[in-house]
Write a protein that holds these residues in place. Structure first.
Motif, PDB file in Angstrom:
ATOM      1  N   PHE A  22      11.571   5.387  -0.676  1.00 17.65           N
ATOM      2  CA  PHE A  22      10.470   5.904  -1.682  1.00 17.65           C
ATOM      3  C   PHE A  22       9.808   5.373  -2.850  1.00 17.65           C
ATOM      4  CE2 PHE A  22      11.018   8.001  -6.181  1.00 17.65           C
ATOM      5  CZ  PHE A  22      10.220   9.323  -5.720  1.00 17.65           C
ATOM      6  N   LEU A  23      10.639   4.344  -3.333  1.00 18.73           N
ATOM      7  CA  LEU A  23       9.279   3.667  -4.266  1.00 18.73           C
ATOM      8  C   LEU A  23       8.410   2.906  -3.491  1.00 18.73           C
ATOM      9  CD1 LEU A  23      12.677   1.454  -5.935  1.00 18.73           C
ATOM     10  CD2 LEU A  23      10.804   3.607  -7.128  1.00 18.73           C
ATOM     11  N   LEU A  24       8.435   2.407  -2.580  1.00 12.60           N
ATOM     12  CA  LEU A  24       7.199   1.775  -1.893  1.00 12.60           C
ATOM     13  C   LEU A  24       5.619   2.579  -1.813  1.00 12.60           C
ATOM     14  CD1 LEU A  24       9.138  -0.457   0.994  1.00 12.60           C
ATOM     15  CD2 LEU A  24       7.415  -0.948  -1.590  1.00 12.60           C
ATOM     16  N   GLY A  25       6.521   3.942  -1.188  1.00 12.05           N
ATOM     17  CA  GLY A  25       5.776   4.735  -0.882  1.00 12.05           C
ATOM     18  C   GLY A  25       4.583   5.602  -2.072  1.00 12.05           C
ATOM     19  N   GLY A  26       5.722   5.299  -3.191  1.00 13.38           N
ATOM     20  CA  GLY A  26       5.477   5.767  -4.547  1.00 13.38           C
ATOM     21  C   GLY A  26       3.906   5.098  -5.336  1.00 13.38           C
ATOM     22  N   GLY A  27       4.486   3.456  -4.935  1.00 17.42           N
ATOM     23  CA  GLY A  27       3.746   2.721  -5.631  1.00 17.42           C
ATOM     24  C   GLY A  27       2.291   2.750  -5.073  1.00 17.42           C
ATOM     25  N   ALA A  28       2.445   2.643  -3.148  1.00 19.54           N
ATOM     26  CA  ALA A  28       1.357   3.182  -2.811  1.00 19.54           C
ATOM     27  C   ALA A  28       0.517   3.957  -3.129  1.00 19.54           C
ATOM     28  CB  ALA A  28       1.654   2.788  -1.053  1.00 19.54           C
ATOM     29  N   GLY A  33      -4.045   5.674  -6.394  1.00 18.56           N
ATOM     30  CA  GLY A  33      -4.498   6.248  -7.540  1.00 18.56           C
ATOM     31  C   GLY A  33      -5.936   5.932  -8.531  1.00 18.56           C
ATOM     32  N   LEU A  34      -5.175   4.586  -8.549  1.00 21.25           N
ATOM     33  CA  LEU A  34      -5.653   3.653  -9.772  1.00 21.25           C
ATOM     34  C   LEU A  34      -6.981   3.242  -8.753  1.00 21.25           C
ATOM     35  CD1 LEU A  34      -2.487   1.426 -11.109  1.00 21.25           C
ATOM     36  CD2 LEU A  34      -3.538   3.023 -12.068  1.00 21.25           C
ATOM     37  N   VAL A  35      -7.216   2.930  -7.418  1.00 22.58           N
ATOM     38  CA  VAL A  35      -8.135   2.308  -7.086  1.00 22.58           C
ATOM     39  C   VAL A  35      -9.621   3.578  -7.314  1.00 22.58           C
ATOM     40  CG1 VAL A  35      -8.889   2.339  -4.693  1.00 22.58           C
ATOM     41  CG2 VAL A  35      -6.859   0.334  -5.569  1.00 22.58           C
ATOM     42  N   GLY A  36      -8.813   4.734  -6.622  1.00 24.27           N
ATOM     43  CA  GLY A  36      -9.567   5.964  -6.651  1.00 24.27           C
ATOM     44  C   GLY A  36     -10.727   6.073  -7.845  1.00 24.27           C
ATOM     45  N   ALA A  37      -9.403   6.048  -8.881  1.00 25.35           N
ATOM     46  CA  ALA A  37      -9.750   6.120 -10.439  1.00 25.35           C
ATOM     47  C   ALA A  37     -10.880   5.270 -11.019  1.00 25.35           C
ATOM     48  CB  ALA A  37      -8.848   5.975 -11.367  1.00 25.35           C
ATOM     49  N   ARG A  38     -10.588   3.716 -10.319  1.00 21.90           N
ATOM     50  CA  ARG A  38     -12.030   2.911 -10.584  1.00 21.90           C
ATOM     51  C   ARG A  38     -12.850   2.670 -10.020  1.00 21.90           C
ATOM     52  NH1 ARG A  38     -13.208  -0.945 -14.203  1.00 21.90           N
ATOM     53  NH2 ARG A  38     -12.641  -3.248 -13.579  1.00 21.90           N
ATOM     54  N   LEU A  39     -12.881   2.956  -8.658  1.00 23.47           N
ATOM     55  CA  LEU A  39     -14.097   2.235  -7.768  1.00 23.47           C
ATOM     56  C   LEU A  39     -14.303   3.291  -6.619  1.00 23.47           C
ATOM     57  CD1 LEU A  39     -12.385  -0.571  -5.656  1.00 23.47           C
ATOM     58  CD2 LEU A  39     -13.554  -0.847  -7.478  1.00 23.47           C
ATOM     59  N   GLY A  40     -13.915   4.635  -6.464  1.00 18.17           N
ATOM     60  CA  GLY A  40     -14.225   5.773  -6.994  1.00 18.17           C
ATOM     61  C   GLY A  40     -13.543   6.985  -5.709  1.00 18.17           C
ATOM     62  N   SER A  42     -13.767   7.846  -2.361  1.00 21.31           N
ATOM     63  CA  SER A  42     -13.866   7.487  -1.220  1.00 21.31           C
ATOM     64  C   SER A  42     -12.773   6.226  -0.849  1.00 21.31           C
ATOM     65  CB  SER A  42     -15.074   7.043  -0.205  1.00 21.31           C
ATOM     66  OG  SER A  42     -15.347   8.433  -0.450  1.00 21.31           O
ATOM     67  N   THR A  43     -13.067   4.877  -1.664  1.00 23.51           N
ATOM     68  CA  THR A  43     -11.846   4.080  -1.616  1.00 23.51           C
ATOM     69  C   THR A  43     -10.929   4.029  -1.333  1.00 23.51           C
ATOM     70  OG1 THR A  43     -13.624   2.883  -2.859  1.00 23.51           O
ATOM     71  CG2 THR A  43     -12.454   1.301  -2.662  1.00 23.51           C
ATOM     72  N   GLY A  44     -10.098   4.958  -2.608  1.00 22.09           N
ATOM     73  CA  GLY A  44      -9.017   5.334  -3.184  1.00 22.09           C
ATOM     74  C   GLY A  44      -8.891   6.025  -1.804  1.00 22.09           C
ATOM     75  N   GLY A  45      -9.030   7.006  -1.312  1.00 26.92           N
ATOM     76  CA  GLY A  45      -8.081   7.322   0.001  1.00 26.92           C
ATOM     77  C   GLY A  45      -8.132   5.952   1.187  1.00 26.92           C
ATOM     78  N   LEU A  46      -9.401   5.389   1.281  1.00 34.16           N
ATOM     79  CA  LEU A  46      -8.531   4.419   2.075  1.00 34.16           C
ATOM     80  C   LEU A  46      -6.914   3.695   1.865  1.00 34.16           C
ATOM     81  CD1 LEU A  46     -12.157   3.279   3.185  1.00 34.16           C
ATOM     82  CD2 LEU A  46     -11.259   3.843   4.289  1.00 34.16           C
ATOM     83  N   PHE A  47      -6.724   3.544   0.677  1.00 34.73           N
ATOM     84  CA  PHE A  47      -5.452   2.557   0.204  1.00 34.73           C
ATOM     85  C   PHE A  47      -4.777   3.941   0.290  1.00 34.73           C
ATOM     86  CE2 PHE A  47      -9.031  -0.408  -1.810  1.00 34.73           C
ATOM     87  CZ  PHE A  47      -8.058  -1.327  -0.901  1.00 34.73           C
ATOM     88  N   LEU A  48      -4.660   5.568   0.606  1.00 31.43           N
ATOM     89  CA  LEU A  48      -3.947   6.101   0.396  1.00 31.43           C
ATOM     90  C   LEU A  48      -3.432   6.208   1.595  1.00 31.43           C
ATOM     91  CD1 LEU A  48      -2.334   7.946  -0.703  1.00 31.43           C
ATOM     92  CD2 LEU A  48      -3.961   9.557  -0.893  1.00 31.43           C
ATOM     93  N   ALA A  49      -4.678   5.788   3.006  1.00 30.31           N
ATOM     94  CA  ALA A  49      -3.828   5.796   4.264  1.00 30.31           C
ATOM     95  C   ALA A  49      -2.829   4.416   4.763  1.00 30.31           C
ATOM     96  CB  ALA A  49      -5.270   5.679   5.314  1.00 30.31           C
ATOM     97  N   LEU A  50      -3.102   3.469   3.508  1.00 32.49           N
ATOM     98  CA  LEU A  50      -1.857   2.603   3.387  1.00 32.49           C
ATOM     99  C   LEU A  50      -0.447   2.682   3.782  1.00 32.49           C
ATOM    100  CD1 LEU A  50      -2.155  -0.232   2.311  1.00 32.49           C
ATOM    101  CD2 LEU A  50      -0.558  -0.060   0.369  1.00 32.49           C
ATOM    102  N   PRO A  51      -0.744   1.869   4.850  1.00 31.38           N
ATOM    103  CA  PRO A  51       1.452   2.177   5.522  1.00 31.38           C
ATOM    104  C   PRO A  51       2.051   1.734   4.706  1.00 31.38           C
ATOM    105  CG  PRO A  51       0.094   0.461   7.074  1.00 31.38           C
ATOM    106  CD  PRO A  51      -1.096   0.316   6.203  1.00 31.38           C
ATOM    107  N   ALA A  52       2.223   2.098   3.186  1.00 29.69           N
ATOM    108  CA  ALA A  52       3.933   1.624   3.249  1.00 29.69           C
ATOM    109  C   ALA A  52       5.025   1.835   3.769  1.00 29.69           C
ATOM    110  CB  ALA A  52       3.481   2.075   1.333  1.00 29.69           C
TER     111      ALA A  52
END
Length: 161
Positions: A22-28, A33-40, A42-52
């Protein structure tokens, strides 16, 4: 081997292992979300696919397999690594299906969101199960071709040049 769901894995998992996932998934998700807010987005969506969750799952699978073997009086390190490697292979095959899902959804979403989602799920399931089946078939075939330990291969016996 049939693909099936097993509730016995739920009984083997300790409460804190769910917390780690739960913590790793929530942290990812927060990180994406922070990457998306900072870089847009599309970039945030790529990081959302991160297999935390995969990192936590692989270590938990390894420890479960190792503990099971050690309870039987054997060293479980090798079995734990094999179990984690098998899970990693499954995650890789699933990600091929996930890529097919994304392409299908992107291609069809302009016509109908529900239709695109249904078609993408069907494509994901078909591709993932087909990739699993192909991997299994190729592994069985390669075992038949390989010589047993201590035997000479067909090439070594002069059958192929």
């Amino acid at each position: 081997m049939l693909i099936k769901l097993s509730s016995s894995a739920l009984k083997q998992t300790r409460w804190y292992e769910y917390g780690v996932r739960f913590l790793l998934g929530g942290g990812a998700t927060v990180f994406a979300g922070l990457v998306g807010a900072r870089l847009g987005t599309s970039t945030g969506g790529l990081f959302l696919a991160l297999p935390a969750i995969f990192c936590a799952s692989a270590t938990l699978i390894e420890s479960h397999a190792r503990r099971t073997k050690e309870k039987a009086g054997f060293s479980g390190r090798r079995r734990g690594r094999q179990a984690a490697a098998l899970d990693a292979a499954g995650a890789g095959l699933g990600s091929i299906g996930l890529a097919a899902f994304a392409v299908t959804f992107y291609a069809l979403v302009s016509m109908s969101v529900i239709g695109a989602f249904a078609a993408a799920i069907l494509v994901w399931t078909t591709i993932s199960v087909s990739a699993w089946w192909l991997r299994r078939t190729l592994r069985i075939t390669s075992r038949r071709i390989r010589p047993a330990r201590g035997e000479r291969s067909a090439k070594d016996r002069g059958l192929f040049t």
